[in-house]
Motif scaffolding. Structure first.
Motif, PDB file in Angstrom:
ATOM      1  N   ARG A  53       4.157   9.166   2.207  1.00 23.08           N
ATOM      2  CA  ARG A  53       4.615   8.678   0.897  1.00 23.08           C
ATOM      3  C   ARG A  53       3.450   8.143   0.072  1.00 23.08           C
ATOM      4  N   LEU A  54       2.567   7.411   0.723  1.00 24.80           N
ATOM      5  CA  LEU A  54       1.429   6.859  -0.006  1.00 24.80           C
ATOM      6  C   LEU A  54       0.558   7.978  -0.559  1.00 24.80           C
ATOM      7  N   PHE A  55       0.280   8.997   0.265  1.00 21.81           N
ATOM      8  CA  PHE A  55      -0.542  10.111  -0.194  1.00 21.81           C
ATOM      9  C   PHE A  55       0.113  10.826  -1.363  1.00 21.81           C
ATOM     10  N   TRP A  56       1.432  11.072  -1.259  1.00 22.92           N
ATOM     11  CA  TRP A  56       2.148  11.759  -2.348  1.00 22.92           C
ATOM     12  C   TRP A  56       2.087  10.940  -3.640  1.00 22.92           C
ATOM     13  N   ALA A  57       2.351   9.641  -3.545  1.00 22.97           N
ATOM     14  CA  ALA A  57       2.334   8.785  -4.734  1.00 22.97           C
ATOM     15  C   ALA A  57       0.932   8.719  -5.327  1.00 22.97           C
ATOM     16  N   ALA A  58      -0.082   8.650  -4.482  1.00 21.44           N
ATOM     17  CA  ALA A  58      -1.463   8.608  -4.978  1.00 21.44           C
ATOM     18  C   ALA A  58      -1.820   9.916  -5.682  1.00 21.44           C
ATOM     19  N   ALA A  65       8.141   3.131 -10.330  1.00 19.95           N
ATOM     20  CA  ALA A  65       8.917   3.928  -9.380  1.00 19.95           C
ATOM     21  C   ALA A  65       8.040   4.390  -8.222  1.00 19.95           C
ATOM     22  N   LEU A  66       6.790   4.744  -8.506  1.00 26.07           N
ATOM     23  CA  LEU A  66       5.886   5.137  -7.438  1.00 26.07           C
ATOM     24  C   LEU A  66       5.623   3.974  -6.482  1.00 26.07           C
ATOM     25  N   ILE A  67       5.439   2.796  -7.028  1.00 25.35           N
ATOM     26  CA  ILE A  67       5.186   1.624  -6.192  1.00 25.35           C
ATOM     27  C   ILE A  67       6.411   1.332  -5.320  1.00 25.35           C
ATOM     28  N   ARG A  68       7.613   1.377  -5.920  1.00 26.39           N
ATOM     29  CA  ARG A  68       8.836   1.132  -5.138  1.00 26.39           C
ATOM     30  C   ARG A  68       8.977   2.160  -4.026  1.00 26.39           C
ATOM     31  N   PHE A  69       8.633   3.410  -4.334  1.00 28.86           N
ATOM     32  CA  PHE A  69       8.764   4.486  -3.360  1.00 28.86           C
ATOM     33  C   PHE A  69       7.872   4.226  -2.149  1.00 28.86           C
ATOM     34  N   VAL A  70       6.662   3.754  -2.379  1.00 33.95           N
ATOM     35  CA  VAL A  70       5.752   3.453  -1.281  1.00 33.95           C
ATOM     36  C   VAL A  70       6.241   2.232  -0.503  1.00 33.95           C
TER      37      VAL A  70
END
Length: 332
Positions: free
Chosen positions: A286-291, A270-275
């Motif tokens: 988005r990348l910073f949040w997912a990381a 889900a994190l990968i899809r979000f980015v």
């Protein structure tokens, strides 16, 4: 609060604009039908006001306008606490009194829409510089979603992640800008089941105000500044999306359980899809949040390559992606 939008063709995303996908015309669904005449705006006088205006007088005026629109109100101090002290201090009632004694000072339980009662409360608290709006009360059964931006939180990005993960829309609604840079989204809910207050339960940076809670009303002056309505926001709160209501009313876990080894709180996929789904202007945010979420799960290094690949899919360079992921790792 002034915001600066970046055009889609801008070659870099520094700094990211977290409000980039705000609907261009949030009034589109709130206009009267042709020939119906103008619709009255109960919030017309609750737009950003003169910061030099007399705070107590302004708070009473705006609280009365909110009460007239059906929102139960109470006076608040600059620290956002109820302005009237409990009449039971020093000898608390068991069970706690919620106003049955007829005296003032029961916090959110005093909230009402009667103009005479509102004036009485503010007369008893002339130091009040703001007002609170009780949530979960008829006729609106208000639900407040507090999107925080303090201490590295990013509530808006967290809400976007939830919306994509669970496939629900976030409709334009009444939006109040906070002095710290966050925002409150107002939704109407059903009479039941009640929505509970929570801090970070849905996701980091998202607090919820429900039954027994209150929101700081627009126009209120606090120690950190004034709460104001977002320019162009709709007049009336939108109904809470059904899926979001399900998330808000789901029972909390009875015991704390660690995630199974190798499985983060937010699934890696889900994190990968979000980015990968990041629109221009949100790619770094988005990348910073997912990381950050990956780091919190102990999988920062394991997911770094996949997050970098997802970011490159959106148009970021590998160098930019790695720098953003490294920033998230240093934050932990």
């Amino acid at each position: 609060m002034a915001t600066h939008r970046r055009h889609a063709g801008t070659p870099t995303d520094h700094p990211p604009d977290p409000w980039a996908d705000h609907p261009p015309d949030p009034w589109a669904g709130d206009r009267p039908a042709p020939g119906a005449g103008p619709r009255p705006d109960p919030w017309a006088d609750l737009r950003p006001s003169d910061p030099t205006a007399d705070a107590p007088a302004t708070a009473l005026t705006q609280a009365l306008l909110a009460a007239e629109a059906g929102y139960p109100v109470i006076p608040l101090t600059r620290s956002k606490l109820p302005a009237l002290r409990s009449p039971h201090r020093g000898h608390p009632e068991v069970p706690p009194c919620r106003g049955a004694c007829g005296r003032l000072g029961h916090g959110v339980h005093d909230a009402c829409t009667d103009p005479l009662a509102v004036r009485r409360m503010f007369a008893a608290a002339p130091w009040a510089t703001g007002y609170g709006i009780a949530c979960g009360r008829p006729p609106h059964h208000l639900i407040g979603i507090d999107l925080d931006t303090k201490n590295g939180a990013d509530g808006l990005t967290a809400l976007r992640f939830l919306a994509e993960q669970h496939d629900f829309p976030v409709p334009p609604t009444v939006t109040v800008l906070t002095p710290s840079g966050g925002r409150h989204l107002w939704f109407t809910g059903p009479p039941s089941p009640p929505v509970s207050n929570s801090v970070g339960r849905l996701a980091p940076g998202i607090d919820v105000r429900g039954a027994g809670g209150y929101l700081v009303g627009p126009g209120s002056l606090t120690t950190h500044g004034r709460y104001v309505l977002a320019p162009g926001a709709p007049h009336r709160p939108a109904p809470v999306p059904a899926t979001l209501l399900t998330l808000l009313t789901a029972p909390p876990p009875t015991t704390h359980r660690e995630s199974p080894y190798g499985v983060p709180p937010q699934p890696a996929a889900a994190l990968i899809r979000f980015v990968r789904a990041s629109p221009p202007g949100q790619r770094n945010a988005r990348l910073f949040w997912a990381a950050c979420r990956a780091e919190e799960s102990g999988l920062g290094q394991e997911l770094a390559a996949r997050l970098t690949e997802a970011a490159r899919h959106t148009g970021l360079s590998a160098e930019e992606a790695r720098a953003t992921i490294a920033s998230a790792a240093r934050r932990r």
